[in-house]
Design a protein around this motif. Sequence first.
Motif, PDB file in Angstrom:
ATOM      1  N   UNK A  39     -83.528  70.586   5.001  1.00  0.00           N
ATOM      2  CA  UNK A  39     -82.647  71.606   5.496  1.00  0.00           C
ATOM      3  C   UNK A  39     -83.315  72.865   5.624  1.00  0.00           C
ATOM      4  N   UNK A  40     -83.115  73.583   6.544  1.00  0.00           N
ATOM      5  CA  UNK A  40     -83.888  74.855   6.999  1.00  0.00           C
ATOM      6  C   UNK A  40     -82.868  76.053   7.522  1.00  0.00           C
ATOM      7  N   UNK A  41     -83.123  77.343   6.652  1.00  0.00           N
ATOM      8  CA  UNK A  41     -82.284  78.394   6.827  1.00  0.00           C
ATOM      9  C   UNK A  41     -82.826  79.141   7.992  1.00  0.00           C
ATOM     10  N   UNK A  42     -83.998  79.375   8.248  1.00  0.00           N
ATOM     11  CA  UNK A  42     -84.503  79.872   9.307  1.00  0.00           C
ATOM     12  C   UNK A  42     -85.952  79.738   9.501  1.00  0.00           C
ATOM     13  N   UNK A 121    -102.644  89.864  13.723  1.00  0.00           N
ATOM     14  CA  UNK A 121    -102.434  88.294  13.696  1.00  0.00           C
ATOM     15  C   UNK A 121    -100.901  88.200  13.967  1.00  0.00           C
ATOM     16  N   UNK A 122    -100.784  86.712  13.757  1.00  0.00           N
ATOM     17  CA  UNK A 122     -99.483  85.951  14.096  1.00  0.00           C
ATOM     18  C   UNK A 122     -99.361  85.344  12.648  1.00  0.00           C
ATOM     19  N   UNK A 123     -98.025  85.597  12.409  1.00  0.00           N
ATOM     20  CA  UNK A 123     -97.416  85.037  10.856  1.00  0.00           C
ATOM     21  C   UNK A 123     -96.114  84.464  11.387  1.00  0.00           C
ATOM     22  N   UNK A 124     -95.968  83.183  10.724  1.00  0.00           N
ATOM     23  CA  UNK A 124     -94.743  82.247  10.700  1.00  0.00           C
ATOM     24  C   UNK A 124     -94.262  82.159   9.418  1.00  0.00           C
ATOM     25  N   UNK A 125     -92.944  82.197   9.137  1.00  0.00           N
ATOM     26  CA  UNK A 125     -92.450  81.972   7.800  1.00  0.00           C
ATOM     27  C   UNK A 125     -91.042  80.873   8.263  1.00  0.00           C
ATOM     28  N   UNK A 126     -91.228  80.003   7.220  1.00  0.00           N
ATOM     29  CA  UNK A 126     -89.959  79.236   7.171  1.00  0.00           C
ATOM     30  C   UNK A 126     -89.239  79.029   5.928  1.00  0.00           C
ATOM     31  N   UNK A 131     -86.065  77.202  -2.339  1.00  0.00           N
ATOM     32  CA  UNK A 131     -87.341  76.483  -2.127  1.00  0.00           C
ATOM     33  C   UNK A 131     -88.030  77.925  -1.975  1.00  0.00           C
ATOM     34  N   UNK A 132     -89.566  77.994  -2.404  1.00  0.00           N
ATOM     35  CA  UNK A 132     -90.237  78.901  -1.789  1.00  0.00           C
ATOM     36  C   UNK A 132     -90.681  78.976  -0.369  1.00  0.00           C
ATOM     37  N   UNK A 133     -90.644  80.046   0.245  1.00  0.00           N
ATOM     38  CA  UNK A 133     -90.792  80.215   1.735  1.00  0.00           C
ATOM     39  C   UNK A 133     -92.314  79.798   1.887  1.00  0.00           C
ATOM     40  N   UNK A 134     -92.210  78.873   3.204  1.00  0.00           N
ATOM     41  CA  UNK A 134     -93.410  78.349   3.708  1.00  0.00           C
ATOM     42  C   UNK A 134     -94.035  79.013   4.781  1.00  0.00           C
ATOM     43  N   UNK A 135     -95.353  79.824   4.704  1.00  0.00           N
ATOM     44  CA  UNK A 135     -95.801  80.742   5.731  1.00  0.00           C
ATOM     45  C   UNK A 135     -97.068  80.122   6.129  1.00  0.00           C
TER      46      UNK A 135
END
Length: 467
Positions: A39-42, A121-126, A131-135
């Motif tokens: 399950x993903x919020x954003x 740079x490019x940064x992506x965040x899940x 849960x801790x955010x994945x980046x």
Amino acid sequence: MPSVSSFSIAYETLNPSGTFSEGDIITGNVNLVLAKETKVQSLFIKAKGDADVRWTRKHGDRTHTYSAHRRYFKVKQFLIPEDSGEVVLPQGAHVYKFNFKLPPEGMPSSFRGVHGKIVYKLEAKLSRSWRMDSSAENEINFVSKTFPNFHSIMSQQVGSTNKEMGIFSKGHVNMDVIVNKMAYAPGEAVMITANINNSSSSEMTPKFKIKQDIVYRASGDTKHESNTVVKVAKNSVKPRTQESMNCSLQIPSDQIPTIHNCEIISVEYQLKVYLDISFSFDPEVVFPVVVLPPGFQYDGAMGPHPFGPTGGPSASDFPPPASAMGPYPSLPHSGSYGYPGLATSPVKPNNPPMYPGPPGVYPPQPAHMTGPYTNPVPLMPSPYGSPFSSSSSNSVLHPPPTAPELYRSPAPSAPQVQPPPSTQFPSAPNYPSSLMMKTDFLSQSDESPPAYSLLFPPPPAERSDAK
């Protein structure tokens, strides 16, 4: 077992160097691999550019830290919106495409130094619940193509120095230096010519050096860093001699480009040509040097492509400026009457394209002619004299061209008026007029008759006999 097996960013390069510049579009993918249903919020990705400097300086017993930060741009794009609630993603690989357009304003090139850096740079965040955010992140190699007064830095540089010798030597020395230009790409050679006039009693060694100067700025303080890029020494010049020598200094292929548009970090280069003289101050000539980014293209006629509408291809709907359309953008009949095609109007739905005409069947007209008929205007005096000059006996006057019969109007006939007999004199005395022949001059005894030579000029033989 973690839900996210891998999370990464990949983007497409635009050139072999893998660099981006002002106005470029970055296109890529965010790759997400899940080990199980999650399950993903954003999920979002952002692109940004920042400059940072930091160093410490000790003042007595205290250590002061100097730091500064500049943000050049930041854009953000949601791949899974925040307000969509929790989204259930199945197990396996997921690929999300993105694209960003870099700002067209001038930004400094990427840089990493001892006391500061400029990073894009490019940064992506899940984001997930509880849960801790994945980046993930990936740097962009950005090179700036904004150089003011570009045509001037591609011009030749000239400098000179003159030194009177001191206590340990007599005389003076003069050196004139010529450098082919100011701006160079990595891997390109700096061509130098030095003319040395050693009118002293000392021997001296010409030396050539390119130096890099890096300046960090923060809170009113500066931090300097200097490095020698390349250095060459030539054969010594003997006393009382003159020499002219050439030198080539190659810019390293991995050299950092010049940075001139950052408030807190600057990278500059100098070319120093000097004469190494023992027991004396070295006379020197210093030139600025600009190191261009790799892959930078320059058109010698119009300048670098990124600047102005006359450079590379443009998507603008407006026509190019007058300078790109030639010296006569408004001349009619482009391509006709012997003229080459100068410019065409922009193609629009209601404006059909204009093509250059075939080669002119009429001879080319001068630059001051604008109509289809030639009316020559004498610009320079004729070497044979003016056709209207009375001093030339060989001049032939041609009558002006007459109009066609269709447009010729008959001139009204003027009444012929004869002057009185006493005032009429022959205009051409080759033959006597009938009026003069009927006059009997011998019967007029009251006054002397007119001279015969006035009425009938004698031939040349009779003139010589009269004399």
